[in-house]
Design a protein around this motif. Structure first.
Motif, mmCIF file in Angstrom:
data_model
loop_
_atom_site.group_PDB
_atom_site.id
_atom_site.type_symbol
_atom_site.label_atom_id
_atom_site.label_comp_id
_atom_site.label_asym_id
_atom_site.label_seq_id
_atom_site.Cartn_x
_atom_site.Cartn_y
_atom_site.Cartn_z
ATOM 1 N N GLY A 27 0.803 -1.484 -0.133
ATOM 2 C CA GLY A 27 0.188 0.050 -0.022
ATOM 3 C C GLY A 27 0.691 1.099 0.601
ATOM 4 N N LEU A 28 2.295 1.095 0.413
ATOM 5 C CA LEU A 28 3.256 2.542 0.259
ATOM 6 C C LEU A 28 3.053 2.876 -1.037
ATOM 7 N N VAL A 29 3.011 1.526 -2.029
ATOM 8 C CA VAL A 29 3.035 2.052 -3.596
ATOM 9 C C VAL A 29 2.671 3.217 -4.229
ATOM 10 N N ASP A 30 0.662 2.817 -3.606
ATOM 11 C CA ASP A 30 -0.157 3.843 -3.883
ATOM 12 C C ASP A 30 -0.117 5.258 -2.871
ATOM 13 N N SER A 64 7.981 -0.196 -6.344
ATOM 14 C CA SER A 64 9.270 -0.912 -5.073
ATOM 15 C C SER A 64 8.416 -0.769 -4.256
ATOM 16 N N ALA A 65 8.356 -0.837 -2.717
ATOM 17 C CA ALA A 65 6.908 -0.261 -1.520
ATOM 18 C C ALA A 65 9.038 0.115 -1.437
ATOM 19 N N ALA A 66 9.761 -0.172 -0.841
ATOM 20 C CA ALA A 66 10.302 0.419 -1.042
ATOM 21 C C ALA A 66 10.988 1.919 -1.683
ATOM 22 N N ASP A 67 11.348 1.918 -2.374
ATOM 23 C CA ASP A 67 11.598 3.213 -2.842
ATOM 24 C C ASP A 67 10.447 3.936 -2.844
ATOM 25 N N ALA A 68 8.914 3.616 -2.691
ATOM 26 C CA ALA A 68 8.299 4.255 -1.874
ATOM 27 C C ALA A 68 8.505 4.620 -0.790
ATOM 28 N N GLU A 117 6.222 7.566 -9.141
ATOM 29 C CA GLU A 117 5.883 6.311 -10.498
ATOM 30 C C GLU A 117 5.993 4.643 -10.134
ATOM 31 N N GLY A 118 7.065 4.493 -9.820
ATOM 32 C CA GLY A 118 7.414 2.966 -9.919
ATOM 33 C C GLY A 118 6.708 1.723 -9.188
#
Length: 492
Positions: free
Chosen positions: A426-429, A441-445, A438-439
């Protein structure tokens, strides 16, 4: 390695019967109900003792029984209108489930009394043949306590100083009031098995001795249990072994101290009686383990929910340190030459393991072992705060691995990695909504969200900063602001 022997009342060098191998037995529960936290303390202590012996390179064979036929089981079955087998099976499954929740390793061998009747009958027959036991007309079989001239060697009890009827069952068929039942004649409605002396069931003291001899051989290296088992249970066990096979049951006897709740004896009448399940339903298993391991296994343990609440913070400090080290390692610049701070932390890592082993080698001093772990936590936190962005990937990973390694000996599991597997998708959204990410990856998000939150705070755009924080919180995470920057970790 020094181990306190309850029989000799002193610490002795651990000398395995077979080099490099340890045969170990710990008395298991009578399965008529959920186990209470006093039982759990004993099982935890020997779980850690077993883990440390394995950590030191010993090949450990660990056995623990389930007493699945007993007066308590029969009484519970009668109260509930069920069979004793049904009660025993349900409570055995519940015990194993709670041990798994508590992080206690399964034994290598888990014999059940009802499946070991033949081995017990063979031992009883041998004791009768050797003049150490006798059958009576009712069908009971008793061990002749005074036939064992070493009786009392474990507990230090002198039979002549004990009054008949005190802590022993007086029975007209006994030759001596201190004699105890090896086999109990069947009663109507009770489970029973055929035997040379008539249908019946084994006495409580009989099962462990027979099962140890069958599965581990005698003597074994270590026999453990709670301090309440020293007399008469363990005394009776070792008497049977000596008289049946002319060998001690165990070279080393180990016993855990009693558990008290808020300074008082735990009892249902005082309203301070707690099952392990009740406690684990409210607190993480690692926190309960940490609380109990702060007290040496032989000392009385004072359990309280106030102490348990405090320990949650201590556990979080350890977990956060490991997460921060992983985080710093992932974001550290390319490693070059180690600087003074790196070398200082490297020495602290080596010192922590050395001190941990020194404490645990001294009769499994878990309190001292934990102190060594948290000394390293302090050194790591100092390093992270002072190094900021100038950390070493190798040193950070080594420190995190060492904390995981030492905590693992205590049965406390810490994350060994940082990355997408540790973070909710859910971190991505959330990052796409608030950080223009725009990626996938949850870590990058997570990085993008923390950067966007920091920018919003710098611009005093509290609405955006709060929205990011609230979104992160809704995903079960917490934002932690440190000297080296903001980080995320899971709520405990």
């Amino acid at each position: 390695m020094l181990v306190y022997n309850s029989q000799t009342h002193k610490k002795e060098e651990l000398e395995p019967i077979e080099p490099g191998k340890i045969r170990m037995y710990v008395c298991g529960p009578t399965v008529y109900d959920q186990i209470h936290i006093g039982n759990a303390r004993t099982f935890l202590a020997f779980d850690v003792i077993r883990r440390y012996l394995m950590y030191k390179g010993y090949q450990v064979t660990f056995a623990q029984n389930l007493t699945d036929v007993d007066d308590k089981i029969i009484n519970r079955a009668n109260e509930e209108g069920r069979t004793a087998a049904e009660v025993a099976e349900e409570c055995s499954a519940a015990f194993i489930e709670q041990m798994h929740r508590f992080g206690v390793l399964d034994p290598d061998i888990r014999p059940r009394a009802t499946r070991e009747i033949e081995a017990m009958q063979e031992m009883i027959s041998l004791l009768i043949e050797r003049g150490h036991a006798y059958a009576v007309p009712s069908g009971d079989v008793y061990f002749s306590v005074r036939s064992d001239h070493s009786y009392g060697i474990l507990s230090g009890r002198d039979l002549d100083q004990l009054r008949a009827g005190e802590r022993v069952e007086v029975n007209d068929e006994k030759r001596d009031p201190f004699d105890f039942a090896l086999w109990k004649a069947a009663k109507p409605g009770e489970p029973s098995w055929p035997s040379p002396w008539g249908d019946g069931r084994p006495g409580w003291h009989t099962e462990c001795c027979a099962m140890i001899h069958r599965y581990l051989g005698t003597p074994i290296d270590i026999h453990g249990g709670g301090a309440d088992l020293v007399f008469p249970h363990h005394e009776n066990e070792t008497a049977q072994a000596m008289c049946a096979w002319d060998a001690a049951l165990a070279n080393t006897w180990m016993h855990t101290g009693m558990l008290r709740v808020d300074g008082e004896k735990m009892s249902k009448s005082l309203g301070n009686f707690y099952t392990l399940k009740e406690v684990l339903d409210q607190y993480p298993a690692d926190a309960v383990r940490l609380l109990m391991l702060q007290t040496h296994y032989r000392a009385p343990l004072d359990f309280s929910f106030d102490r348990l609440d405090g320990v949650r913070g201590t556990l979080e400090r350890l977990q956060t340190c490991v997460r921060n080290l992983r985080w710093a390692a992932d974001r550290a610049p390319q490693d070059g030459e180690l600087n003074d701070a790196d070398r200082t932390l490297g020495r602290a890592i080596d010192a922590a393991r050395e001190e941990f082993c020194r404490q645990m080698d001294d009769d499994f001093n878990t309190a001292g072992g934990l102190a060594a772990i948290f000394s390293l936590v302090t050194a790591c936190n100092t390093y992270l705060a002072e190094a900021a962005d100038d950390t070493s990937t190798a040193v950070c990973l080594r420190a995190a691995d060492m904390l995981c390694e030492l905590a693992g000996v205590m049965g406390i599991t810490l994350s060994r990695s940082a990355g997408d597997d540790d973070l909710p998708a859910g971190l991505v959204d959330l990052a796409r909504e608030h950080a223009g990410y725009e990626g996938d990856s949850a870590a990058d998000a997570a990085e993008a969200l923390l950067a966007a939150r920091q920018a919003a705070r710098a611009e005093k755009n509290w609405g955006v900063a709060d929205a990011i924080r609230d979104g992160i919180t809704a995903l079960g995470l917490v934002v932690e602001d440190t000297a080296a920057g903001a980080r995320l970790h899971r709520k405990e």
